[in-house]
Design a protein around this motif. Sequence first.
Motif, PDB file in Angstrom:
ATOM      1  N   LEU A  57     -10.546   5.071   3.556  1.00  0.00           N
ATOM      2  CA  LEU A  57      -9.233   5.704   3.644  1.00  0.00           C
ATOM      3  C   LEU A  57      -8.781   6.717   2.393  1.00  0.00           C
ATOM      4  N   MET A  87       0.929  -1.066   0.216  1.00  0.00           N
ATOM      5  CA  MET A  87      -0.123   0.138  -0.146  1.00  0.00           C
ATOM      6  C   MET A  87       1.009   1.218   0.043  1.00  0.00           C
ATOM      7  N   GLU A  96     -11.639  12.728   7.967  1.00  0.00           N
ATOM      8  CA  GLU A  96     -10.901  13.721   8.398  1.00  0.00           C
ATOM      9  C   GLU A  96     -10.591  14.810   7.610  1.00  0.00           C
ATOM     10  N   SER A 111      -8.944  11.983  -2.917  1.00  0.00           N
ATOM     11  CA  SER A 111      -8.621  13.246  -2.086  1.00  0.00           C
ATOM     12  C   SER A 111      -7.342  12.561  -1.076  1.00  0.00           C
ATOM     13  N   GLY A 112      -7.402  11.513  -0.909  1.00  0.00           N
ATOM     14  CA  GLY A 112      -6.293  11.027  -0.027  1.00  0.00           C
ATOM     15  C   GLY A 112      -6.793  11.216   1.501  1.00  0.00           C
ATOM     16  N   ARG A 171      -0.318   7.031   2.525  1.00  0.00           N
ATOM     17  CA  ARG A 171      -1.343   7.929   2.662  1.00  0.00           C
ATOM     18  C   ARG A 171      -0.703   9.412   2.679  1.00  0.00           C
ATOM     19  N   PRO A 172      -1.267  10.487   2.111  1.00  0.00           N
ATOM     20  CA  PRO A 172      -1.060  11.947   2.404  1.00  0.00           C
ATOM     21  C   PRO A 172      -0.915  12.460   3.578  1.00  0.00           C
ATOM     22  N   GLU A 190      -4.151   5.546  10.750  1.00  0.00           N
ATOM     23  CA  GLU A 190      -4.420   4.653   9.627  1.00  0.00           C
ATOM     24  C   GLU A 190      -4.996   3.253   9.969  1.00  0.00           C
TER      25      GLU A 190
END
Lengths: 373, 373
Positions: free
Chosen positions: B28, A1, B39, B33-34, A4-5, A17
């Motif tokens: 997630l 994976m 969030e 958009s990430g 993530r940003p 996460e």
Amino acid sequence: MTQRPFNFSAGPAALPEEVLNQVAAEMLDWQGSGMSVMEMSHRGPEFTRICAEAENDLRELLQVPANFRILFMQGGGLAENAIVPMNLARGGKVDVVVTGSWSKKSAEEARRYASVNIAASGSDSKFTQLPSPGSWQLSADAAYVHVCSNETIDGIEFHELPDLKALGSAAPLVIDCSSHQLSRSIDWSRVGLAFGGAQKNIGPAGLTLVFVREDLLGHALPICPSAFDYQTVAAAQSMYNTPPTFSIYVAGLVFQWLKKFSYAGKTGVAAIEQRNIDKAQLLYGALDGSKLFENRVAAHARSRMNIPFYLRGEYNTPQLTSAFLDGAKARNLLQLKGHKSVGGMRASIYNAMPLEGVQALVAYLKDFEAQYG
Amino acid sequence: MTQRPFNFSAGPAALPEEVLNQVAAEMLDWQGSGMSVMEMSHRGPEFTRICAEAENDLRELLQVPANFRILFMQGGGLAENAIVPMNLARGGKVDVVVTGSWSKKSAEEARRYASVNIAASGSDSKFTQLPSPGSWQLSADAAYVHVCSNETIDGIEFHELPDLKALGSAAPLVIDCSSHQLSRSIDWSRVGLAFGGAQKNIGPAGLTLVFVREDLLGHALPICPSAFDYQTVAAAQSMYNTPPTFSIYVAGLVFQWLKKFSYAGKTGVAAIEQRNIDKAQLLYGALDGSKLFENRVAAHARSRMNIPFYLRGEYNTPQLTSAFLDGAKARNLLQLKGHKSVGGMRASIYNAMPLEGVQALVAYLKDFEAQYG
């Protein structure tokens, strides 16, 4: 994976996460129940367990004393600005220490229910300093003293809660800790009531946490809605009205995550507090060492959670601010725009932000300075 | 994928499986958009779009007139029991029609803010009948008339909203429609304000929907908390305080699901209303034809959403009730236990309950009767 940003939102904010993965995995069937947590009666055995475990874990994490009740409520900090005086002020006087945007709002809202004394204000410093507790003009007969222990917009944090007894006040201390709760330990001996929206360090927006000393229950004004009367909520174990069940569930997973969290040889809140210290030092250090960027808050008052920063002097133009934000997004550094009331940039680096996220931001600050400085 | 259990919870309640799947898939990373929707800043472009689309879809589904505002609030129906009179009563008189547990609570809470006239009560019938509107004793000077258009506990529903003008009252009608909103069309010409918690037909608990006619805005009492002043909330497009963002997102997916829903040659609310009629007829028919079970509500007042039922006469024992509930669970028919205040059983068959779920329940009723009747 893939990575993530990194999400610097001031709230609703990044969540761990691992927690999001678990939420997704359990979405259609929570632990063999055949139901999503969203679909469970709040009075059924499954959710009763989820809620009790969340409360117990939170109590353990923050070492909340037995004479405090933990309430799961709704309406966020802005609603609590009314709910606190409706419950605690008894129509009398309250002292408010104004250290930024949020405590100012709290003072304004409290005027609907009580006589408000502004015991101190940091407005002369444009909210870059905390008024020293020794200078506060506390009332002899205040029902409580209100402080915002972390100002999200101004980036100001109390690193030690005031000792009201030592200041000559017998009033309970009320802290609005929305934007730093669970980021550090709390000295409960100095606190009567603490409240905060969940959407910073804890979980989805729509859940409000209230920690209230039991002797402060039972004094609500007759015009206080039943659903917001702390005694009513406490007596019903936060089930007087249907609580925000799914938000409590996610918060509970965050608590489980934090209980297992380890860093620098520590675990739990001590570990996250140490990482928060390290993250903040890294970012403030980079800003202070920069010719292009600045944080304007005095060192003693700098928040570990919310770090507003600006381009300095002649560099502080809308064009360059936009260029910074666009470049950040291109590097997967999200939601760095400052609050609309103050402009500039803001990095909110709550519990779920890893050290790597701050390192990535610092690297970007340096690259941006090399290009434009 | 195997069939999920059928979940008859009165709320929080079953959601469409398609919606839960999408929520899990986007957990997630919402649309590239990430970020999880949990969030996102409520003021960012992503969530602003989610919220606006949800409101527009809801307005379209229920054909809400342009002179009504749709507010996303917090606190559920119990909080609205205070928020409505704080906003609308102006300290004067309100009429309440008591048709069950919820309207009774509404009347009690309104007494904090207004003089309450019980215009009619179904208590003589043990809340098995709706008092005929022609018999209501309405005040000449009421600020509003309150009815609960579907009583979740008692299983009573207004199948036609009262026409207050025809009854000689100029007051706006307030409906608590928590447990049947979006299950049928609404005649807005008869309504001034409608409110409801989301956790029945719409989404996760913690979101409250308020539909308010614009001329009713701007009359809140000074003691009304800012966060619950309809005018303040409306002026800020439901963003005065941080709204329950994730719940709004899930609600928006439910609205999208409903817009595409088709049944019996209809789509949208007309389709779901027809299916709700068919589901209710099937279940009431089975109960009425049974020697072992009964529903006690008069035919004109029977709810399509919440169907309380009991074992008849000598069969109505705790042992047999438990045996029924245990057997139901073994057949994957969940959360059929009646409300603690009335006992027995209750099948809540909201929008997300497929016809097959009611068919499975009816088959179980017959099998249980064959075994124990």
